[in-house]
Write an enzyme that holds these catalytic residues in place. Structure first.
Site, PDB file in Angstrom:
ATOM      1  N   TRP A   1      19.608   5.116 -88.326  1.00 30.72           N
ATOM      2  CA  TRP A   1      18.601   4.357 -87.560  1.00 30.72           C
ATOM      3  C   TRP A   1      17.883   3.324 -88.450  1.00 30.72           C
ATOM      4  O   TRP A   1      17.732   2.154 -88.090  1.00 30.72           O
ATOM      5  CB  TRP A   1      17.618   5.366 -86.951  1.00 30.72           C
ATOM      6  CG  TRP A   1      16.368   4.816 -86.356  1.00 30.72           C
ATOM      7  CD1 TRP A   1      16.269   4.134 -85.181  1.00 30.72           C
ATOM      8  CD2 TRP A   1      15.047   4.919 -86.904  1.00 30.72           C
ATOM      9  NE1 TRP A   1      14.950   3.803 -84.956  1.00 30.72           N
ATOM     10  CE2 TRP A   1      14.179   4.269 -85.994  1.00 30.72           C
ATOM     11  CE3 TRP A   1      14.516   5.491 -88.052  1.00 30.72           C
ATOM     12  CZ2 TRP A   1      12.807   4.174 -86.216  1.00 30.72           C
ATOM     13  CZ3 TRP A   1      13.153   5.406 -88.267  1.00 30.72           C
ATOM     14  CH2 TRP A   1      12.318   4.753 -87.355  1.00 30.72           C
TER      15      TRP A   1
ATOM     16  N   GLY B   1      27.226   8.348 -88.394  1.00 31.23           N
ATOM     17  CA  GLY B   1      26.008   9.083 -88.079  1.00 31.23           C
ATOM     18  C   GLY B   1      25.228   8.343 -87.010  1.00 31.23           C
ATOM     19  O   GLY B   1      25.539   7.185 -86.667  1.00 31.23           O
ATOM     20  N   PHE B   2      24.225   9.028 -86.454  1.00 34.13           N
ATOM     21  CA  PHE B   2      23.311   8.342 -85.526  1.00 34.13           C
ATOM     22  C   PHE B   2      21.926   8.939 -85.693  1.00 34.13           C
ATOM     23  O   PHE B   2      21.114   8.964 -84.785  1.00 34.13           O
ATOM     24  CB  PHE B   2      23.809   8.430 -84.076  1.00 34.13           C
ATOM     25  CG  PHE B   2      23.902   9.825 -83.517  1.00 34.13           C
ATOM     26  CD1 PHE B   2      24.984  10.637 -83.849  1.00 34.13           C
ATOM     27  CD2 PHE B   2      22.936  10.340 -82.672  1.00 34.13           C
ATOM     28  CE1 PHE B   2      25.083  11.936 -83.338  1.00 34.13           C
ATOM     29  CE2 PHE B   2      23.022  11.630 -82.148  1.00 34.13           C
ATOM     30  CZ  PHE B   2      24.107  12.425 -82.494  1.00 34.13           C
TER      31      PHE B   2
ATOM     32  N   ASN C   1      18.484   9.868 -88.603  1.00 34.07           N
ATOM     33  CA  ASN C   1      17.372   9.166 -89.231  1.00 34.07           C
ATOM     34  C   ASN C   1      17.837   8.044 -90.159  1.00 34.07           C
ATOM     35  O   ASN C   1      17.325   6.919 -90.109  1.00 34.07           O
ATOM     36  CB  ASN C   1      16.533  10.199 -90.000  1.00 34.07           C
ATOM     37  CG  ASN C   1      15.477   9.562 -90.856  1.00 34.07           C
ATOM     38  OD1 ASN C   1      15.677   9.363 -92.051  1.00 34.07           O
ATOM     39  ND2 ASN C   1      14.367   9.186 -90.260  1.00 34.07           N
ATOM     40  N   VAL C   2      18.814   8.319 -90.998  1.00 31.38           N
ATOM     41  CA  VAL C   2      19.240   7.324 -91.983  1.00 31.38           C
ATOM     42  C   VAL C   2      19.943   6.160 -91.292  1.00 31.38           C
ATOM     43  O   VAL C   2      19.648   4.984 -91.561  1.00 31.38           O
ATOM     44  CB  VAL C   2      20.133   7.985 -93.063  1.00 31.38           C
ATOM     45  CG1 VAL C   2      20.585   6.940 -94.079  1.00 31.38           C
ATOM     46  CG2 VAL C   2      19.388   9.120 -93.762  1.00 31.38           C
TER      47      VAL C   2
ATOM     48  N   LYS D   1      16.508  21.668-103.183  1.00 31.03           N
ATOM     49  CA  LYS D   1      17.003  21.521-101.810  1.00 31.03           C
ATOM     50  C   LYS D   1      16.896  22.872-101.126  1.00 31.03           C
ATOM     51  O   LYS D   1      16.893  23.901-101.807  1.00 31.03           O
ATOM     52  CB  LYS D   1      18.472  21.073-101.818  1.00 31.03           C
ATOM     53  CG  LYS D   1      18.911  20.421-100.525  1.00 31.03           C
ATOM     54  CD  LYS D   1      18.523  18.961-100.501  1.00 31.03           C
ATOM     55  CE  LYS D   1      18.722  18.332 -99.147  1.00 31.03           C
ATOM     56  NZ  LYS D   1      18.535  16.870 -99.217  1.00 31.03           N
TER      57      LYS D   1
ATOM     58  N   ASP E   1      15.874  16.638 -93.862  1.00 31.27           N
ATOM     59  CA  ASP E   1      17.265  16.238 -94.128  1.00 31.27           C
ATOM     60  C   ASP E   1      17.977  16.434 -92.786  1.00 31.27           C
ATOM     61  O   ASP E   1      17.306  16.419 -91.736  1.00 31.27           O
ATOM     62  CB  ASP E   1      17.871  17.113 -95.248  1.00 31.27           C
ATOM     63  CG  ASP E   1      19.200  16.566 -95.777  1.00 31.27           C
ATOM     64  OD1 ASP E   1      19.180  15.637 -96.596  1.00 31.27           O
ATOM     65  OD2 ASP E   1      20.276  17.059 -95.364  1.00 31.27           O
TER      66      ASP E   1
HETATM   67  P1  NDP Z   1      19.941  13.555 -89.140  1.00 31.07           P
HETATM   68  O1  NDP Z   1      19.963  14.990 -88.759  1.00 31.07           O
HETATM   69  O2  NDP Z   1      18.842  12.685 -88.645  1.00 31.07           O
HETATM   70  O3  NDP Z   1      21.312  12.884 -88.768  1.00 31.07           O
HETATM   71  C1  NDP Z   1      22.544  13.298 -89.301  1.00 31.07           C
HETATM   72  C2  NDP Z   1      23.587  12.552 -88.554  1.00 31.07           C
HETATM   73  O4  NDP Z   1      24.915  12.770 -89.000  1.00 31.07           O
HETATM   74  C3  NDP Z   1      23.593  13.003 -87.141  1.00 31.07           C
HETATM   75  O5  NDP Z   1      23.948  11.972 -86.333  1.00 31.07           O
HETATM   76  C4  NDP Z   1      24.623  14.118 -87.248  1.00 31.07           C
HETATM   77  O6  NDP Z   1      25.076  14.714 -86.136  1.00 31.07           O
HETATM   78  C5  NDP Z   1      25.666  13.369 -87.962  1.00 31.07           C
HETATM   79  N1  NDP Z   1      26.689  14.257 -88.464  1.00 31.07           N
HETATM   80  C6  NDP Z   1      26.565  15.443 -89.083  1.00 31.07           C
HETATM   81  N2  NDP Z   1      27.762  15.945 -89.373  1.00 31.07           N
HETATM   82  C7  NDP Z   1      28.645  15.041 -88.937  1.00 31.07           C
HETATM   83  C8  NDP Z   1      30.043  14.968 -88.952  1.00 31.07           C
HETATM   84  N3  NDP Z   1      30.780  15.953 -89.464  1.00 31.07           N
HETATM   85  N4  NDP Z   1      30.640  13.870 -88.440  1.00 31.07           N
HETATM   86  C9  NDP Z   1      29.914  12.855 -87.928  1.00 31.07           C
HETATM   87  N5  NDP Z   1      28.574  12.886 -87.880  1.00 31.07           N
HETATM   88  C10 NDP Z   1      27.976  13.955 -88.358  1.00 31.07           C
HETATM   89  O7  NDP Z   1      20.023  13.517 -90.717  1.00 31.07           O
HETATM   90  P2  NDP Z   1      19.701  12.316 -91.690  1.00 31.07           P
HETATM   91  O8  NDP Z   1      19.977  11.009 -91.060  1.00 31.07           O
HETATM   92  O9  NDP Z   1      18.360  12.601 -92.256  1.00 31.07           O
HETATM   93  O10 NDP Z   1      20.765  12.591 -92.838  1.00 31.07           O
HETATM   94  C11 NDP Z   1      22.041  11.934 -92.915  1.00 31.07           C
HETATM   95  C12 NDP Z   1      22.548  11.963 -94.343  1.00 31.07           C
HETATM   96  O11 NDP Z   1      21.613  11.275 -95.195  1.00 31.07           O
HETATM   97  C13 NDP Z   1      22.692  13.353 -94.981  1.00 31.07           C
HETATM   98  O12 NDP Z   1      23.783  13.329 -95.874  1.00 31.07           O
HETATM   99  C14 NDP Z   1      21.396  13.526 -95.739  1.00 31.07           C
HETATM  100  O13 NDP Z   1      21.540  14.459 -96.779  1.00 31.07           O
HETATM  101  C15 NDP Z   1      21.202  12.110 -96.255  1.00 31.07           C
HETATM  102  N6  NDP Z   1      19.860  11.743 -96.671  1.00 31.07           N
HETATM  103  C16 NDP Z   1      18.773  11.897 -95.840  1.00 31.07           C
HETATM  104  C17 NDP Z   1      17.530  11.493 -96.263  1.00 31.07           C
HETATM  105  C18 NDP Z   1      16.339  11.581 -95.398  1.00 31.07           C
HETATM  106  O14 NDP Z   1      15.258  11.190 -95.858  1.00 31.07           O
HETATM  107  N7  NDP Z   1      16.447  12.028 -94.160  1.00 31.07           N
HETATM  108  C19 NDP Z   1      17.317  10.960 -97.610  1.00 31.07           C
HETATM  109  C20 NDP Z   1      18.517  10.767 -98.360  1.00 31.07           C
HETATM  110  C21 NDP Z   1      19.721  11.166 -97.901  1.00 31.07           C
HETATM  111  P3  NDP Z   1      24.860  16.336 -86.088  1.00 31.07           P
HETATM  112  O15 NDP Z   1      24.155  16.782 -87.326  1.00 31.07           O
HETATM  113  O16 NDP Z   1      23.995  16.475 -84.904  1.00 31.07           O
HETATM  114  O17 NDP Z   1      26.194  16.936 -86.010  1.00 31.07           O
HETATM  115  O1  2IT Z   2      18.495  13.819 -99.724  1.00 36.70           O
HETATM  116  C1  2IT Z   2      17.304  13.401 -99.821  1.00 36.70           C
HETATM  117  O2  2IT Z   2      16.957  12.666-100.739  1.00 36.70           O
HETATM  118  C2  2IT Z   2      16.367  13.778 -98.756  1.00 36.70           C
HETATM  119  N1  2IT Z   2      16.770  14.421 -97.805  1.00 36.70           N
HETATM  120  C3  2IT Z   2      14.934  13.393 -98.872  1.00 36.70           C
HETATM  121  C4  2IT Z   2      14.204  14.346 -99.784  1.00 36.70           C
HETATM  122  C5  2IT Z   2      12.704  14.168 -99.867  1.00 36.70           C
HETATM  123  O3  2IT Z   2      12.098  15.028-100.541  1.00 36.70           O
HETATM  124  O4  2IT Z   2      12.149  13.227 -99.310  1.00 36.70           O
END
Ligand code: NDP
Ligand code: 2IT
Length: 445
Positions: free
Chosen positions: A241, A235-236, A238-239, A124, A164
């Site tokens: 969505w 959240g709002f 990538n995940v 990471k 991420d």
């Molecule tokens: P994004 O940046 O696309 O979205 C993160 C979301 O969570 C945003 O809406 C963000 O708002 C919100 N957020 C962050 N902190 C807080 C908080 N304290 N309270 C409420 N909302 C909050 O990230 P992802 O969707 O990619 O990631 C979301 C989660 O999924 C993370 O835990 C990540 O590690 C996990 N994940 C992601 C993967 C991926 O492929 N993208 C794969 C597997 C897991 P903001 O950040 O703007 O404050």
């Molecule tokens: O937490 C995770 O699994 C990710 N953010 C995706 C990692 C990746 O290499 O696709």
């Protein structure tokens, strides 16, 4: 191995690294029995070797903002374990990023990647850079400055980063552009790339789709489906969505989203153009979910609150670590929630998980439930290596299969005598055994 004694020593060595110690304790508690039944692990020092990253690289990132002011952020890459394949894991850009958070994420990634069945080790990285309010050109300059250091330690067969929190398609583009220029090669060194320059179809949707497939399998064990169910999301990004799309497609009604400013409750359901609006909201880099309630009718905005107080059948936390505590868990349970499935990494506190499992509610841990993201990154790497692109249907079928296989693996290792499935235990034991046995095969390196 005695978990309490082991953790006592580790806590002294890594004072204050709360998230990292939390993630390690959870895994050790799950695998203690299996570990102690297999003395070859102890004599090879598997746990002592597994809990420490192979290496941590830190660097400074100097960059200039649009006014010409100099800014300095911290950058990290935690290369945790590469027993079963090249280091693999995302990059997080968020002001809350610390070494402890990246070590927790890198540690979790080892077992998650192991569960995908694909050859990927755990890593990471990221930075305390805050994308909020930054212009496009500032984001580009920051990504380029970050890659100026990172490129020295990554490569398509050594370490393959992805996105991420705070790192989506646009950031991967700027990072990849700089890598390509520096390394003078066009390889699959990052995943989550754009479709025009080596990316895979379905990767943007994969984490969310995968989490819903996993939750669907869990519901199947109690004879339930998504059809007609209400769903709370946090959240709002990538995940969230991807989850909103797939849950809606399976006949459920998604009624909440959240941001750091609070949550929105949309009783009519978040579907169609409302799901597309999530992308717009995220792309503003403004970090707030409230504008959703101005854009659509009959939507409530609950300032500084979490969505878990709403009565729903299924909850999928998709924002960040430790965002659902015991009180939240109790509210969901009291409201008749059937299943809580982690789209984010470690969103439920250990105490919340205890409450959920004590009440025999279905609980899907992130390292199993959100593995579809990195699983599809693995499929992107495979396509890059073969220099071809699979159609969306092929990628999605493979993703679906990966999630079903992970669910079956969890059943194999997590089914309790009373029939309840402890998915935490199942995921941790299965993820661990593959990596530990690989480490035994590879000798003391
Ligand atoms: P994004 O940046 O696309 O979205 C993160 C979301 O969570 C945003 O809406 C963000 O708002 C919100 N957020 C962050 N902190 C807080 C908080 N304290 N309270 C409420 N909302 C909050 O990230 P992802 O969707 O990619 O990631 C979301 C989660 O999924 C993370 O835990 C990540 O590690 C996990 N994940 C992601 C993967 C991926 O492929 N993208 C794969 C597997 C897991 P903001 O950040 O703007 O404050
Ligand atoms: O937490 C995770 O699994 C990710 N953010 C995706 C990692 C990746 O290499 O696709």
């Amino acid at each position: 191995m005695n978990v309490d004694k082991f953790m006592n020593d580790l806590e002294k060595k890594h004072l204050g690294e709360i998230e990292y110690l939390q993630a390690v304790r959870e895994v050790l508690e799950s695998i203690e029995e299996v570990y102690n039944e297999n003395p070859q692990f102890e004599s090879a020092g598997i746990i002592e070797r597994l809990v420490e990253p192979d290496r941590v690289i830190t660097f400074k990132i100097p960059w200039a903002d649009d006014e010409g002011n100099v800014n300095v952020n911290l950058g990290y890459r935690v290369q945790f374990n590469n027993a079963i394949g090249p280091y693999k894991g995302g990059l997080r850009f968020h002001p809350s990023v610390t070494l402890s958070i990246l070590k927790f994420l890198g540690f979790e990634q080892i077992f998650k990647n192991s569960l995908t069945t694909l050859p990927m080790g755990g890593a990471k990285g990221g930075s305390d850079f805050d994308p909020k309010g930054k212009s496009r050109s500032e984001i580009m300059r920051f990504c380029q400055a970050f890659m100026l250091e990172l490129w020295k330690i990554i490569g398509p067969n050594t370490d393959v980063p992805a996105g991420d929190i705070g790192v989506g398609g646009q950031e991967i583009g700027y990072l990849y552009g700089m890598y390509k220029k520096l390394a003078r090669e066009n390889t699959g060194v990052l995943t989550g790339k754009g479709l025009n320059w080596g990316g895979s179809l379905i990767r943007p949707e994969a984490t969310g789709f995968g989490a819903v497939y996993f939750a669907k399998e869990m519901l199947g064990t109690i004879g339930e489906t998504f059809k007609g169910k209400t769903v709370a999301l946090s959240g709002f990004g990538n995940v969230a969505w991807g989850v909103a799309q797939k849950a809606t497609e399976l006949g459920a009604k998604v009624v909440t989203l959240s941001g750091p400013d609070g949550f929105v409750y949309d009783p009519a359901g978040i579907s169609g153009e409302k799901i597309e609006y999530m992308l717009e909201l995220r792309a503003t880099n403004e970090d707030i979910v409230r504008p959703y309630s101005y854009e659509f009718e009959n939507v409530e905005f609950h300032q500084d609150k979490r969505p878990w107080e709403i009565k729903v059948d299924i909850a999928l936390p998709c924002a960040t670590q430790n965002e659902l505590d015991t009180e939240d868990a109790q509210k969901l349970i009291d409201n008749g929630c059937l299943s809580i499935c982690e789209g984010a990494n470690m969103p439920c506190t250990p105490e919340a998980i205890e409450v959920i499992q004590k009440n025999k509610i279905l609980f899907g841990p992130g390292k199993a439930a959100n593995a579809g993201g990195v699983g599809t990154s693995g499929l992107e790497m495979a396509q890059n290596a073969m220099k071809l692109c699979w159609p969306a249907k092929e990628v999605e079928t493979r993703l679906h299969q990966i999630m079903t296989d992970i669910h079956n693996t969890c059943l194999q290792y997590g089914k309790q005598p009373d029939g309840y499935v402890d998915y935490v235990k199942g995921a941790n034991i299965a993820g661990f055994l593959k990596v530990a046995n690989a480490m035994l095969d590879l000798g003391l390196v």
